[in-house]
Every structure is written in C-alpha cells, then in structure tokens.
Design an enzyme around this catalytic site. Structure first.
Site, PDB file in Angstrom:
ATOM      1  N   HIS A   1     -19.677 -19.302  48.438  1.00  0.00           N
ATOM      2  CA  HIS A   1     -18.545 -19.087  49.347  1.00  0.00           C
ATOM      3  C   HIS A   1     -17.765 -20.384  49.554  1.00  0.00           C
ATOM      4  O   HIS A   1     -16.531 -20.423  49.391  1.00  0.00           O
ATOM      5  CB  HIS A   1     -19.058 -18.570  50.689  1.00  0.00           C
ATOM      6  N   GLU A   2     -18.477 -21.451  49.906  1.00  0.00           N
ATOM      7  CA  GLU A   2     -17.795 -22.712  50.192  1.00  0.00           C
ATOM      8  C   GLU A   2     -17.205 -23.323  48.931  1.00  0.00           C
ATOM      9  O   GLU A   2     -16.171 -23.990  48.988  1.00  0.00           O
ATOM     10  CB  GLU A   2     -18.767 -23.695  50.860  1.00  0.00           C
TER      11      GLU A   2
ATOM     12  N   HIS B   1     -13.649 -22.124  48.482  1.00  0.00           N
ATOM     13  CA  HIS B   1     -12.692 -22.918  49.274  1.00  0.00           C
ATOM     14  C   HIS B   1     -12.447 -24.273  48.610  1.00  0.00           C
ATOM     15  O   HIS B   1     -11.300 -24.720  48.460  1.00  0.00           O
ATOM     16  CB  HIS B   1     -13.233 -23.150  50.679  1.00  0.00           C
TER      17      HIS B   1
END
Length: 426
Positions: A21-22, A25
């Site tokens: 997920h990170e 980003h």
C-alpha cells in the site's frame, strides 16, 4: 505448523499488505518529482530507521498501518528570518548545509546575519558577513540542521502541493490501487494452489481436520473420500453429510471413507456446538479439484474480488445502521489472532486470507473518512471543481481530528480484544 513459523507468517502478511500500500504512494510521488521524506511501516516510536538517498525508511512500534510523508504536507522546516545569525557550508559555489544553532562549534562554515533567504523559489541567501553583504545560491538538496536534527529543504517544485491535481490524486489513489492488485494476484495464487471443483462433482473429500475435535481423535485424514455415514451413501451431497452429523450430537456414528483405494470405518461421536445447537466433528469437506488454467484463474480471481467486495460493503452497512455489538469489532490484536489461526491451517488458506485483508485495506482507505486516502481524494475533487485548493490549515485540521478519532477507536477495539483474550474467548 510450528509456533515460530506461524508468528513469522502472521507478521509477514501484515508487512506485505501495508508495504505494498505505502509503496504505491511512494512510487507515484517520486514519479511526480515529490520529495518523500519518510516511508514508515507502523505508527508511534521508531524501532528501526535507515536513510537511503532522500528518504528515511522506518519501522515503528504500533502495527496499525503505515504512512509516506511527503514534503509540503505539514510544516517541516524551521522558519529562518532576516536578522537571525546562521552558519552555512559552501561546496561548489552553493550552500549545502545550513546551521541554525551551536554556531561556535561549526567548522569550515561562513557565519553571518540573514538579510534575505528563499528556500522555495529562488534558492538563495544573502548574509551580512563582518559588515559586507554576500549572496549565495542554495543547492536544491541542501540540508538544514537545528537541535541535532537534519532536514532536507524542499524547493516548491518538490512539494506535494505544487503538483497538478491529477498527479496528487494518482499518488494518493495508488496506495489502495496496489492493494487491489495484490488481492487479485493472491486470489489467483490461492486458486492455483486450491484448484477448482471437478464438474460435475461425484464425491466429497476431507479437506481439513481440526485438532482436538472428534474427527482428529478418530484419525480422519485430509484426502479421505467420504463414502457413507451409518451405511447411508453420501456421494457428493454436502448438505446430507452436514445434516446427518448435526443430528447426531452425543450419538456415536460410523463414517466409512475410502483411503488408498480401500474402505475404512471410522467411529466417532459428534460434539454439541453451543452456538449452532448442532453436532460437529471438526472437519471440512470439499469436492475433488483440478488444476485451474490461466484464463480460469483470471476469471475466478475477478469473481472472488467481486464477491468479497460485496461482503465487505455488507459489513459496512451493518456498522452504519448499528447492527453490531462492541464484541463484533476487532482491531490489530484480533486480526493478528485470526491470521495466526488461519496460518496454522496451511499456506493455501493463509493466501486467501491475505488477499481478503489486502482487498479490505484498499476499500477501507477509499472511504471518505478524515485522515484516510478517500478523504484526501475528496479534498482534491473539491479543488478541481472550485479551481483553487481548500485552505490547507482547515484541511489539516480535518485530517488531524479524523486521525485522532481513528486512534481512539483503535484503542477501544484493541482494549476489547485484550479483554476477550484474557477471558479466554474466541
């Protein structure tokens, strides 16, 4: 499965879905030219920290998520004002380090009183050095040192807010999107490992035997073909098997299975399940399976994604309408507990569970709740419609309040999880 292996797999599942997920980003922020200051897994105090290039990678104490800290999202540079005395180190005709304190201890520096300084646009500083005005260009990756802390400056074109709405929205949406991709891949891996039912099914196989239950004590084994119960043929009738076992709580029965091509009679007594009020022997059954082809894997992964998404939103609906008890809510502790229980059932089931967790994390983060990615996308949508951004101070306040409320909820459900574990409830 050994305890150490279960613990490792439990931690790995959390680490995988949060890191992916990170990373979404991080990757699209870097691609847009944004300075990423920190890539963190977890919240709270740092357990481990290492800096590579411009980014510091940290592992933090509270395993409740992670974050990517981008330049310009929050106040981060100590304000330097005209009249303030500072020291600078110059290399290659440009300032590379700016010192704000302990100036007498600095060596190979130029000390002076600030006349003018711009760390965002012109990247220059004018100093009064022993009565003479001297101007220096500042390197775009210069570092400011104050109170023992080093912070790389962020020119305006490296800040999150300077990018287009599309670039910022992509950097925000990429986190949940990576979770969706991971979930799809993991569902595909699960289908490859578990196979797909043979059509039409002609028999039932023992798929899993739970430890401590009558099936395990009677030596039922995974892969046994369930032939009959008390002499009555079962065939592929799953409901018939469940019904006969359910009606036999406390009553001995004989289950005939085919093992290695030979019939084996298994004597066992179902125990009463207090929740359902029916007999249970502690086994799960499945139809015979075959290896899924590539196309079948893609299609079935998509179907699982759709079905699980519907199930997740049904859960959200119950939350909205209050159709739950506090004991129904779980936090990181319960998630870790369930993950460890599933890990003990084997890598196939753990893969399916990890896919579901990744899908849930992606969907949850897109909800328009302050501090989540969904809320930030809402603010970007408003900016696109209005033609100007929402007041950054107001947006930061909304996210701060939302984050505080989420942390309070996390503390409440974690406390509830711990109490449940102390009471020995499952």
């Amino acid at each position: 499965m050994e305890t150490l292996q279960v613990v490792f797999l439990t931690v790995f599942v959390f680490f995988l879905i949060v890191t992916v997920h990170e990373w979404g980003h991080y990757f699209f922020a870097k691609r847009a030219g944004i300075l990423v200051r920190e890539f963190a897994i977890g919240f709270g105090p740092k357990l481990f920290s290492i800096k590579r290039g411009e980014t510091r990678y940290t592992l933090r104490l509270i395993p409740a998520g992670g974050f990517v800290r981008m330049a310009g999202e929050d106040p981060e540079i100590v304000d330097v004002k005209p009249g303030q005395t500072i020291a600078v180190r110059v290399a290659g005709d440009r300032v590379t380090r700016i010192y704000l304190d302990r100036l007498d201890e600095r060596t190979n520096v130029i000390r002076g009183e600030v006349e003018a300084i711009d760390l965002e646009r012109r990247l220059s500083v004018s100093l009064n050095v022993e009565g003479e005005s001297e101007r220096y260009d500042i390197h775009p990756q210069a570092v400011m040192i104050a109170k023992g802390r080093e912070t790389q400056i962020a020119p305006l074109d490296r800040q999150f807010g300077s990018k287009t709405v599309g670039q910022r929205a992509l950097a925000i949406f990429a986190g949940p999107a990576m979770n969706f991709i991971l979930a799809f891949v993991l569902f595909g891996a699960y289908i490859q490992m578990a196979g797909i039912p043979v059509e039409p099914p002609d028999r039932l196989l023992v798929n899993e035997v739970l430890e401590g239950m009558p099936a395990a004590k009677a030596d039922l084994r995974k892969g046994d073909v369930i032939d009959s119960i008390n002499g009555e043929k079962i065939g592929a009738d799953f409901d018939k098997m469940i019904g006969m076992i359910g009606e036999s709580a406390g009553k001995p029965l004989v289950m005939t299975v085919i093992r290695d091509g030979k019939p084996v009679d298994i004597k066992l007594t179902p125990v009463l399940d207090p929740e359902s009020g029916v007999g249970k022997v502690g086994l799960t059954a499945a139809y015979p399976t075959r290896q899924a082809g590539f196309g079948e894997t893609i299609v079935r992964s998509g179907v699982l994604m759709k079905d699980m998404t519907v199930s997740i939103f049904e859960g959200f609906k119950k939350l909205i309408f209050g159709e739950f008890k506090l004991d129904d809510l779980g936090g990181p502790v319960r998630t870790a507990e369930v993950t460890s229980q599933i890990a003990m059932r084997g890598i196939t089931q753990l893969t399916s569970w990890a896919a579901l967790l990744s899908l849930y994390l992606g969907i949850f983060n897109l909800l328009p709740i302050p501090a989540l990615d969904g809320s930030r996308l809402v603010f970007l949508g408003l900016e696109a419609l209005r033609g100007r951004p929402v007041d950054p101070n107001r947006e930061s306040m909304v996210h701060f309040i939302g984050f505080a409320m989420l942390m309070l909820l996390m503390l409440a459900v974690t406390y509830n999880d711990i109490l449940r574990l102390v009471r020995g409830e499952h």
